[in-house]
Scaffold this motif. Sequence first.
Motif, mmCIF file in Angstrom:
data_model
loop_
_atom_site.group_PDB
_atom_site.id
_atom_site.type_symbol
_atom_site.label_atom_id
_atom_site.label_comp_id
_atom_site.label_asym_id
_atom_site.label_seq_id
_atom_site.Cartn_x
_atom_site.Cartn_y
_atom_site.Cartn_z
ATOM 1 N N ARG A 381 -22.669 -43.330 99.399
ATOM 2 C CA ARG A 381 -23.292 -44.198 100.404
ATOM 3 C C ARG A 381 -24.733 -44.537 100.019
ATOM 4 O O ARG A 381 -25.174 -45.688 100.115
ATOM 5 C CB ARG A 381 -23.243 -43.494 101.761
ATOM 6 C CG ARG A 381 -23.900 -44.259 102.911
ATOM 7 C CD ARG A 381 -23.108 -45.468 103.285
ATOM 8 N NE ARG A 381 -23.741 -46.211 104.380
ATOM 9 C CZ ARG A 381 -23.412 -47.458 104.694
ATOM 10 N NH1 ARG A 381 -22.472 -48.095 104.032
ATOM 11 N NH2 ARG A 381 -24.009 -48.071 105.693
ATOM 12 N N TYR A 384 -24.985 -47.145 97.303
ATOM 13 C CA TYR A 384 -24.776 -48.494 97.838
ATOM 14 C C TYR A 384 -26.027 -48.994 98.570
ATOM 15 O O TYR A 384 -26.442 -50.153 98.410
ATOM 16 C CB TYR A 384 -23.570 -48.513 98.771
ATOM 17 C CG TYR A 384 -23.496 -49.769 99.606
ATOM 18 C CD1 TYR A 384 -23.209 -51.001 99.027
ATOM 19 C CD2 TYR A 384 -23.750 -49.722 100.981
ATOM 20 C CE1 TYR A 384 -23.171 -52.154 99.781
ATOM 21 C CE2 TYR A 384 -23.702 -50.877 101.751
ATOM 22 C CZ TYR A 384 -23.420 -52.087 101.139
ATOM 23 O OH TYR A 384 -23.392 -53.228 101.889
ATOM 24 N N TYR A 390 -21.868 -54.193 96.649
ATOM 25 C CA TYR A 390 -20.691 -54.130 97.522
ATOM 26 C C TYR A 390 -19.425 -53.851 96.723
ATOM 27 O O TYR A 390 -18.513 -53.150 97.197
ATOM 28 C CB TYR A 390 -20.568 -55.440 98.298
ATOM 29 C CG TYR A 390 -19.587 -55.398 99.452
ATOM 30 C CD1 TYR A 390 -19.940 -54.773 100.649
ATOM 31 C CD2 TYR A 390 -18.335 -55.984 99.345
ATOM 32 C CE1 TYR A 390 -19.049 -54.744 101.714
ATOM 33 C CE2 TYR A 390 -17.443 -55.962 100.404
ATOM 34 C CZ TYR A 390 -17.803 -55.328 101.588
ATOM 35 O OH TYR A 390 -16.919 -55.291 102.645
ATOM 36 N N ASN A 448 -19.835 -44.526 107.983
ATOM 37 C CA ASN A 448 -20.627 -45.744 107.804
ATOM 38 C C ASN A 448 -20.038 -46.650 106.733
ATOM 39 O O ASN A 448 -20.129 -47.882 106.816
ATOM 40 C CB ASN A 448 -22.070 -45.388 107.459
ATOM 41 C CG ASN A 448 -22.812 -44.787 108.641
ATOM 42 O OD1 ASN A 448 -22.528 -45.113 109.785
ATOM 43 N ND2 ASN A 448 -23.754 -43.890 108.363
ATOM 44 N N THR A 449 -19.439 -46.049 105.723
ATOM 45 C CA THR A 449 -18.777 -46.845 104.689
ATOM 46 C C THR A 449 -17.569 -47.566 105.271
ATOM 47 O O THR A 449 -17.321 -48.741 104.967
ATOM 48 C CB THR A 449 -18.344 -45.949 103.510
ATOM 49 O OG1 THR A 449 -19.501 -45.326 102.944
ATOM 50 C CG2 THR A 449 -17.640 -46.755 102.435
ATOM 51 N N GLU A 452 -18.836 -50.430 107.210
ATOM 52 C CA GLU A 452 -19.326 -51.462 106.291
ATOM 53 C C GLU A 452 -18.174 -52.302 105.755
ATOM 54 O O GLU A 452 -18.276 -53.532 105.624
ATOM 55 C CB GLU A 452 -20.073 -50.801 105.132
ATOM 56 C CG GLU A 452 -20.801 -51.771 104.220
ATOM 57 C CD GLU A 452 -22.154 -52.180 104.772
ATOM 58 O OE1 GLU A 452 -22.519 -53.352 104.587
ATOM 59 O OE2 GLU A 452 -22.841 -51.327 105.374
ATOM 60 N N ASN A 633 -30.463 -46.758 106.077
ATOM 61 C CA ASN A 633 -29.265 -47.047 106.866
ATOM 62 C C ASN A 633 -29.665 -47.305 108.319
ATOM 63 O O ASN A 633 -29.640 -46.397 109.120
ATOM 64 C CB ASN A 633 -28.284 -45.872 106.777
ATOM 65 C CG ASN A 633 -26.956 -46.227 107.391
ATOM 66 O OD1 ASN A 633 -26.650 -47.394 107.563
ATOM 67 N ND2 ASN A 633 -26.170 -45.231 107.724
#
Length: 633
Positions: A381, A384, A390, A448-449, A452, A633
């Motif tokens: 994470r 990224y 992405y 969170n991924t 996303e 984040n």
Amino acid sequence: MDKNKTKLPGGVIGNSRMLAAVSPQGELIRLFWPHIDFPQNAAQIHAGILIQHPCADPELLWFHEDIWQHSQTYLENSNILVTTHYSPELGLKVTQEDFVHPQYDVLIRNFNIENLNCKKFFGSFACYNHMKVNDMERYNTVLYLKETDSFLHYFNNIYFMLGSSRNPMGFQCGSPKGKDSPLIFLKKGLPAGRKYSNGISASAALWDLGYISENWTENITLFLAAGETQEKAEEIFEKIKSRDIKELRSEALQHWENYLKAGRSLYLQDGLINKLFKRSLLMLRLLNDKDSGAFIASPEFDPYYEQSGGYGYCWPRDSVFTAWALSLAGHESTAENFYYFGAQVQRKDGLWSQRYYAAGTTAPCWGDQLDETGIMLWGIRQHYLTTGNYNFLLKMWDTVKKAAEALKGKIDSRTFLPQPSFDIWEDFYGISTYTTAAVIAGLKAALNTAVELKEEKLITTRAEDLEKLCRSIRMALDNFMWNKTEEYYIRGLINGLPDKTVDSSTLGLIFPFKIIDYEDEKAQKIIHAVEKHLTCEITGGIKRYQGDEYIKGNPWILITLWLSICYFLTGSRNKAKKYFMWSVKHRNHLDLFAEQIDKLSGRPAWALPLAWSHVMFILAVLLMEGENLIDKN
């Protein structure tokens, strides 16, 4: 048995496929190829000078011996190591350069020999090579090949060709322990010319230096080329030995300068900090396997596990810290390649093992560490968030799903704590505070991924259920690990009972996982407990935990920098600078950071260079430069 088995290097050189460790006296003590962790192919490799005395036996002087005064440095902005040997008695000065060519797997050793006084004598350059190719002393073979005037050491599919651009005046192959030992013939100055040896094998050669007069200077270069076949080793050897040493040095310098230019520049730091920042980046590149993407913790120096479990392996935990630092420093592709390595070695059950060989197979382990799977999820994470790539996130989604499901399955449904595993230091089996924090951070990163990528669930778990689970584990962390009476986080639980040891890894709740906000009073309590109970009274610096007996219980550079970072994040900049500068002060003569500092002498004590120490230095510097490390984040 290898006499250098637990000897720490002064410095290391390499090209991310070949890695060599060199002592502070310039002795080549280890040579790793075709990967940077295994196998180790050198037993004893010496270079020196043989002096002929009238009416007396020749005198063989190895350059690494105590008869010389030694100094050592790296050429600026490079991984070219220069060791100077000077003998006031002889009036001789030898400047030795060691480096690995960035394109070809060949170790280059250049020796410039100067006579600075009026003494005159005849001399020869001497080289002795006891190889243990493929980390195997038995079954080795060495041949002297007249057509190339070189030695060929080999076993199985690993071949080393050693020689010079000049033809030797004499050579010898034999057993280091036999009557035909090349050392015996070297010391007499009369190599017998034996062309082969099998089993435990060594080689030696002499190159004529002629009459060494006042202000005389001579130069000789040795090449040690590696290949999977004799033809490949010979091809590299012939290609390189015909080249001028100045041209080879220039190519290596340009390679390392380009590497640094491709990364981030510092703006607020003084010359010393900038220099150490660059050295850290250069060193981390050497500890990264170019073919696989793996990072190793340190060049192996305890292969027989006499005082540790070994260091020449890839730990997912250490490597996430390393990849994060390199990504923030502008070397994003190197960091990304590690995560692709991680995806390849992930187990079928979704977890990661304790450590790996750089080639991707599982290394010797003694138990799972759940924090490593947690921090892998967190690291993916963070990469990224740092790069905004992405496509990387899409490629890693299957890896993330499997790991998150595996971690979820390791949560106790009654306590909401992770099941017992080994802790970050690998000597505590239970439920540790740090591991719990890493699991929270990893599952939140997976959640969170998923958000996303607009994925409603992982494999069987809905995203909203994962969010509830993270909150439950966070509450359990405080319920079980916070000592309300003394107001600090304990080390963890063993068999359900609290282990009240003060452990520096509780700093992980602040950095990097930010389980505790910087403004939270508990953050100050964590820092206070670590500083109060773990400061080394003699040399300063911070120890791992109360009662630590590993290698005498010394202070660690990475932990001292960890405390510095936490002080910085919580607003205590003077304290942060104090511990940062303590770490800077305790670098070695080549600006390398060890794992530990001897608590009595204040000298580097163990595992040098240690990637994690250099990583924490880079992260501390980037914080001082204003980098917002974990609030993206």
